[in-house]
Design a protein around this motif. Structure first.
Motif, PDB file in Angstrom:
ATOM      1  N   ALA A  85      76.387   5.210  67.521  1.00 47.16           N
ATOM      2  CA  ALA A  85      76.158   6.580  67.058  1.00 47.16           C
ATOM      3  C   ALA A  85      75.243   6.568  65.840  1.00 47.16           C
ATOM      4  N   LEU A  86      75.458   5.608  64.938  1.00 46.37           N
ATOM      5  CA  LEU A  86      74.621   5.490  63.743  1.00 46.37           C
ATOM      6  C   LEU A  86      73.173   5.186  64.125  1.00 46.37           C
ATOM      7  N   ILE A  87      72.980   4.313  65.092  1.00 42.20           N
ATOM      8  CA  ILE A  87      71.625   3.986  65.551  1.00 42.20           C
ATOM      9  C   ILE A  87      70.948   5.222  66.123  1.00 42.20           C
ATOM     10  N   GLU A  88      71.670   5.973  66.928  1.00 48.00           N
ATOM     11  CA  GLU A  88      71.085   7.179  67.519  1.00 48.00           C
ATOM     12  C   GLU A  88      70.717   8.190  66.442  1.00 48.00           C
ATOM     13  N   LEU A  89      71.594   8.368  65.462  1.00 49.02           N
ATOM     14  CA  LEU A  89      71.287   9.296  64.370  1.00 49.02           C
ATOM     15  C   LEU A  89      70.095   8.792  63.553  1.00 49.02           C
ATOM     16  N   TRP A  90      70.034   7.496  63.310  1.00 48.04           N
ATOM     17  CA  TRP A  90      68.923   6.893  62.574  1.00 48.04           C
ATOM     18  C   TRP A  90      67.598   7.236  63.244  1.00 48.04           C
ATOM     19  N   ARG A  91      67.568   7.158  64.546  1.00 49.82           N
ATOM     20  CA  ARG A  91      66.337   7.422  65.292  1.00 49.82           C
ATOM     21  C   ARG A  91      65.904   8.877  65.188  1.00 49.82           C
ATOM     22  N   GLU A  92      66.841   9.762  64.880  1.00 46.97           N
ATOM     23  CA  GLU A  92      66.512  11.175  64.744  1.00 46.97           C
ATOM     24  C   GLU A  92      66.057  11.545  63.328  1.00 46.97           C
ATOM     25  N   MET A  93      66.258  10.640  62.374  1.00 46.31           N
ATOM     26  CA  MET A  93      65.942  10.936  60.976  1.00 46.31           C
ATOM     27  C   MET A  93      64.460  10.768  60.685  1.00 46.31           C
ATOM     28  N   ASN A  94      64.002  11.507  59.658  1.00 44.50           N
ATOM     29  CA  ASN A  94      62.651  11.268  59.166  1.00 44.50           C
ATOM     30  C   ASN A  94      62.712  10.168  58.107  1.00 44.50           C
ATOM     31  N   GLU A  95      61.582   9.730  57.627  1.00 44.05           N
ATOM     32  CA  GLU A  95      61.532   8.602  56.686  1.00 44.05           C
ATOM     33  C   GLU A  95      62.314   8.876  55.401  1.00 44.05           C
ATOM     34  N   GLY A  96      62.222  10.080  54.872  1.00 40.37           N
ATOM     35  CA  GLY A  96      62.955  10.419  53.652  1.00 40.37           C
ATOM     36  C   GLY A  96      64.458  10.339  53.851  1.00 40.37           C
ATOM     37  N   GLN A  97      64.929  10.826  54.986  1.00 41.85           N
ATOM     38  CA  GLN A  97      66.364  10.759  55.288  1.00 41.85           C
ATOM     39  C   GLN A  97      66.817   9.308  55.424  1.00 41.85           C
ATOM     40  N   ARG A  98      65.999   8.491  56.043  1.00 44.13           N
ATOM     41  CA  ARG A  98      66.349   7.073  56.200  1.00 44.13           C
ATOM     42  C   ARG A  98      66.446   6.374  54.851  1.00 44.13           C
ATOM     43  N   LEU A 100      67.079   7.729  51.937  1.00 44.54           N
ATOM     44  CA  LEU A 100      68.257   8.238  51.251  1.00 44.54           C
ATOM     45  C   LEU A 100      69.525   7.579  51.787  1.00 44.54           C
ATOM     46  N   LEU A 101      69.646   7.491  53.101  1.00 44.18           N
ATOM     47  CA  LEU A 101      70.830   6.886  53.701  1.00 44.18           C
ATOM     48  C   LEU A 101      70.959   5.418  53.321  1.00 44.18           C
ATOM     49  N   LEU A 102      69.861   4.674  53.394  1.00 43.80           N
ATOM     50  CA  LEU A 102      69.903   3.265  53.021  1.00 43.80           C
ATOM     51  C   LEU A 102      70.318   3.091  51.567  1.00 43.80           C
ATOM     52  N   SER A 103      69.804   3.937  50.703  1.00 46.05           N
ATOM     53  CA  SER A 103      70.164   3.882  49.292  1.00 46.05           C
ATOM     54  C   SER A 103      71.659   4.131  49.108  1.00 46.05           C
ATOM     55  N   MET A 104      72.192   5.136  49.794  1.00 51.27           N
ATOM     56  CA  MET A 104      73.608   5.452  49.685  1.00 51.27           C
ATOM     57  C   MET A 104      74.486   4.313  50.216  1.00 51.27           C
ATOM     58  N   ILE A 105      74.113   3.741  51.342  1.00 52.39           N
ATOM     59  CA  ILE A 105      74.887   2.644  51.924  1.00 52.39           C
ATOM     60  C   ILE A 105      74.851   1.428  51.018  1.00 52.39           C
ATOM     61  N   GLU A 106      73.659   1.124  50.507  1.00 46.97           N
ATOM     62  CA  GLU A 106      73.517  -0.033  49.619  1.00 46.97           C
ATOM     63  C   GLU A 106      74.398   0.119  48.387  1.00 46.97           C
ATOM     64  N   LYS A 107      74.406   1.303  47.785  1.00 43.30           N
ATOM     65  CA  LYS A 107      75.254   1.546  46.611  1.00 43.30           C
ATOM     66  C   LYS A 107      76.733   1.408  46.956  1.00 43.30           C
ATOM     67  N   ALA A 108      77.139   1.944  48.082  1.00 48.02           N
ATOM     68  CA  ALA A 108      78.546   1.878  48.496  1.00 48.02           C
ATOM     69  C   ALA A 108      78.981   0.426  48.755  1.00 48.02           C
ATOM     70  N   VAL A 109      78.127  -0.352  49.396  1.00 49.71           N
ATOM     71  CA  VAL A 109      78.462  -1.738  49.690  1.00 49.71           C
ATOM     72  C   VAL A 109      78.519  -2.548  48.411  1.00 49.71           C
ATOM     73  N   ARG A 110      77.572  -2.343  47.514  1.00 49.82           N
ATOM     74  CA  ARG A 110      77.559  -3.105  46.263  1.00 49.82           C
ATOM     75  C   ARG A 110      78.755  -2.753  45.394  1.00 49.82           C
ATOM     76  N   LEU A 111      79.221  -1.524  45.423  1.00 50.39           N
ATOM     77  CA  LEU A 111      80.415  -1.133  44.674  1.00 50.39           C
ATOM     78  C   LEU A 111      81.647  -1.859  45.201  1.00 50.39           C
ATOM     79  N   ASN A 112      81.719  -2.027  46.509  1.00 49.38           N
ATOM     80  CA  ASN A 112      82.863  -2.705  47.111  1.00 49.38           C
ATOM     81  C   ASN A 112      82.830  -4.221  46.888  1.00 49.38           C
TER      82      ASN A 112
END
Length: 114
Positions: A85-98, A100-112
């Motif tokens: 589902a994440l892959i499918e949503l990724w394919r629908e995103m524009n570059e800015g959305q991608r 932003l999402l990568l930044s958010m995921i990276e921050k969440a993973v580094r916090l953990n």
């Protein structure tokens, strides 16, 4: 997709009532989906999990996985419904959305990790 769902259900010896109860939807919704209606995103994911098949298989009937994805040790099949589902949503995103999402995921993973 409806035909595949009907075949999966019958192969497991289930009724539409059984599937509806497992997914907490109405039997008439399962009937409509098996006749070709759009199940909706949430039900689509639930159906893939329930039948233990990929979203790609459920949607298109293709069972093979991408050779590009399967070469990375962290990207080997079988994929969970959420991963697909994440892959499918990724394919629908524009570059800015991608970005932003990568930044958010990276921050969440580094916090953990810290």
């Amino acid at each position: 997709m409806g035909r595949r769902l009907r075949e999966l259900r019958k192969a497991k010896g289930l009724t539409q009532v059984d599937v509806a109860a497992a997914l907490d939807v109405s039997r008439s919704h399962i009937t409509q989906v098996e006749l070709g209606a759009d199940p909706g995103f949430s039900t689509f994911i639930q159906l893939a999990k329930f039948y233990d098949v990929s979203l790609d298989y459920l949607f298109s009937g293709r069972a093979e996985t991408s050779t590009i994805l399967s070469t990375n040790i962290n990207c080997q099949a079988p994929y969970t419904a959420e991963e697909l589902a994440l892959i499918e949503l990724w394919r629908e995103m524009n570059e800015g959305q991608r970005e932003l999402l990568l930044s958010m995921i990276e921050k969440a993973v580094r916090l953990n990790v810290a």
